[in-house]
Design a protein around this motif. Structure first.
Motif, short mmCIF file in Angstrom:
data_model
loop_
_atom_site.label_atom_id
_atom_site.label_comp_id
_atom_site.label_asym_id
_atom_site.label_seq_id
_atom_site.Cartn_x
_atom_site.Cartn_y
_atom_site.Cartn_z
N ASP A 70 12.56 47.29 -38.11
CA ASP A 70 12.97 45.97 -38.54
C ASP A 70 14.49 45.82 -38.47
N VAL A 95 15.07 32.30 -40.88
CA VAL A 95 13.63 32.24 -40.60
C VAL A 95 13.37 31.22 -39.50
N ARG A 96 12.27 31.45 -38.81
CA ARG A 96 11.76 30.52 -37.80
C ARG A 96 10.40 30.08 -38.32
N HIS A 97 10.09 28.81 -38.22
CA HIS A 97 8.84 28.31 -38.79
C HIS A 97 7.62 28.58 -37.94
N PHE A 100 6.01 31.96 -37.49
CA PHE A 100 6.84 32.37 -38.61
C PHE A 100 7.41 33.76 -38.36
N GLU A 101 8.72 33.89 -38.56
CA GLU A 101 9.38 35.18 -38.40
C GLU A 101 10.73 35.12 -39.13
N ALA A 102 11.07 36.20 -39.79
CA ALA A 102 12.39 36.34 -40.41
C ALA A 102 13.22 37.28 -39.54
N HIS A 103 14.53 37.09 -39.60
CA HIS A 103 15.40 37.89 -38.75
C HIS A 103 16.78 38.01 -39.41
N TYR A 123 16.42 30.07 -35.40
CA TYR A 123 16.30 30.45 -36.81
C TYR A 123 17.14 29.53 -37.69
N LEU A 126 19.20 31.14 -43.88
CA LEU A 126 18.98 31.01 -45.31
C LEU A 126 20.14 31.59 -46.12
#
Length: 163
Positions: A70, A95-97, A100-103, A123, A126
């Motif tokens: 990660d 985040v991307r909706h 869905f993915e966090a980065h 993204y 946040l």
């Protein structure tokens, strides 16, 4: 020159271990607070080039076997190395909706490290952790997202939440 690279790589490897331990034992907020702390014997060494720190993290990534691949520990390690050197580093979490993915990724002097600028455009940011040398963005009064730069959940200064 190679000795400096391996010294930085060893430092990055030790940071990976500490960050993984902190995330597992103390949680995200405590890890972010530790990453933003400056050592008492702080001596800035940043010469304007983030590449040596980035290459050390890349080398440490190849040496450090982790079960999950990660981006968070890698971004935290890169940010901490740059911050310790006195670089104007910013760690971004977004985040991307769909899908869905966090980065997480790091920027230094406006340059995105370890990612393609076209990829991170998808993204929504946040949070941002900023080193003291990183310039705060200028915000006009009353603009969307012009609230304070202290995270209400963690109380971390220098953390910017997106509106």
């Amino acid at each position: 020159m190679r000795i400096r690279h391996w010294a930085r790589t060893l430092k990055a490897l030790l940071l990976f271990l500490r960050i993984d331990w902190l995330l597992a034992r103390r949680g995200f907020a405590a890890t972010c607070r530790w990453v933003q702390e400056r050592p008492t014997n702080y001596r800035p060494t940043f010469d304007g080039d983030p590449l040596p720190a980035f290459e050390a993290v890349q080398s440490a990534t190849r040496l450090y076997v982790r079960w999950r691949r990660d981006c968070l520990p890698k971004a935290l390690t890169t940010f901490k190395l740059l911050q310790q050197a006195g670089a104007p580093a910013v760690m971004c979490m977004g985040v991307r909706h769909f899908p869905f993915e966090a980065h997480a990724w790091v920027e230094c002097s406006g340059v995105v490290l370890d990612d393609r600028p076209s990829r991170i455009q998808s993204y929504k940011i946040l949070r941002r952790l900023r080193s003291p040398e990183a310039q705060e963005p200028q915000r006009s009064q009353g603009a969307p997202g012009s609230h304070g730069l202290t995270d209400p959940d963690t109380g971390l200064a220098g953390v910017e939440g997106a509106a």
